[in-house]
Design an enzyme around this catalytic site. Sequence first.
Site, short mmCIF file in Angstrom:
data_model
loop_
_atom_site.label_atom_id
_atom_site.label_comp_id
_atom_site.label_asym_id
_atom_site.label_seq_id
_atom_site.Cartn_x
_atom_site.Cartn_y
_atom_site.Cartn_z
CG ASN A 17 -21.29 -36.07 -13.00
OD1 ASN A 17 -22.42 -35.99 -12.46
ND2 ASN A 17 -20.56 -37.19 -13.00
CE LYS A 19 -18.57 -37.16 -10.05
NZ LYS A 19 -17.27 -37.84 -9.55
CG HIS A 101 -20.21 -41.56 -13.63
ND1 HIS A 101 -19.68 -41.94 -12.48
CD2 HIS A 101 -19.50 -40.60 -13.94
CE1 HIS A 101 -18.71 -40.93 -12.23
NE2 HIS A 101 -18.62 -39.98 -13.03
CD GLU A 103 -18.63 -40.95 -8.95
OE1 GLU A 103 -19.74 -40.73 -8.95
OE2 GLU A 103 -17.55 -40.51 -8.85
CD GLU A 171 -15.87 -39.40 -16.19
OE1 GLU A 171 -15.68 -37.89 -15.97
OE2 GLU A 171 -16.59 -40.14 -15.53
N GLY A 177 -11.71 -38.10 -8.91
CA GLY A 177 -12.44 -37.90 -7.52
C GLY A 177 -11.21 -37.73 -6.45
CB SER A 219 -8.47 -35.22 -11.60
OG SER A 219 -8.67 -35.96 -10.30
P1 PGA Z 1 -13.94 -35.42 -10.79
O1 PGA Z 1 -15.00 -36.42 -11.15
O2 PGA Z 1 -13.64 -34.26 -11.72
O3 PGA Z 1 -14.31 -35.09 -9.40
O4 PGA Z 1 -12.71 -36.47 -10.78
C1 PGA Z 1 -15.27 -36.41 -12.69
C2 PGA Z 1 -16.50 -37.79 -13.01
O5 PGA Z 1 -16.38 -38.34 -12.28
O6 PGA Z 1 -17.31 -37.50 -13.88
#
Ligand code: PGA
Length: 260
Positions: A17, A19, A101, A103, A171, A177, A219
């Site tokens: 991802n 982003k 997601h 976000e 998640e 993040g 993470s």
């Molecule tokens: P991250 O993000 O691996 O940077 O924690 C995962 C995600 O939001 O899909």
Amino acid sequence: MPAKSNSVKNKKIIIANWKMNPSSSKEAEALFKTLLKNLDRTKASVVICPPSIYLERLYKISKKIPLGLQNIYFGGEGASTGEISGNMAKNSGAKFVILGHSERRAMGEDSDTISKKIKTALYVGLTPILCIGEKIRDESHEHFSVIKAQLEGALAGVTKSYVPEIIIAYEPVWAIGNQAMREARPEEFREVAIFIKKTLSDKFGIDSAGKVKIIYGGSVHPKNVSSFITDGGVEGFLVGRDSLNAKKFIEIINLTDSLS
Ligand code: PGA
């Protein structure tokens, strides 16, 4: 709804991802080309989800790594400024789409919208990667009801024969993040994965529920992938930050392959 499948059923799946990164198509192409060079013979299925503006460019470079988007609109083409339809995604080369997601939920996307998008994706033949996960964990175990509500909301109106087409990414928001409170433990994933299967089984029957792939995101990095596979029983990963670092992403894939 027409049945479509991207045939990843028996393999582990590792989804990048990206982003809202990187900031130019040149950098996106460079990262994609580095991955292409290094991911010729992976056992796992690897999927890259770049920002939509780069997707077709990457698709033209190579069709060896399947691509996905990070969102689609829930309606057909028409007067919806700034949106991308499921058909557009499909016709530009996407095979997958990340939906729900955290976000995007934080931007106001609710279960009803996510559910419409899931159905749109299934209808046009995109594999939905449905993200679910609680914002916090406390001793009252409220997270189970949050996960249940997210699942039931997102899958409302989905016919049970389509449920196996959906990939579910657990998640936990607190583990995602740079602001993560802490890392999730493999056992925590295992417990939630069982709960997800049970919730799906109650709603859609054990046959459909049993075929759903449940992956972990939050993470993910080279140091924790092995324990998530051996102790957590994950069927794949959704990788944010470390998918932008070719060396680390390739390491995650190689470690997964070595345990498959
Ligand atoms: P991250 O993000 O691996 O940077 O924690 C995962 C995600 O939001 O899909």
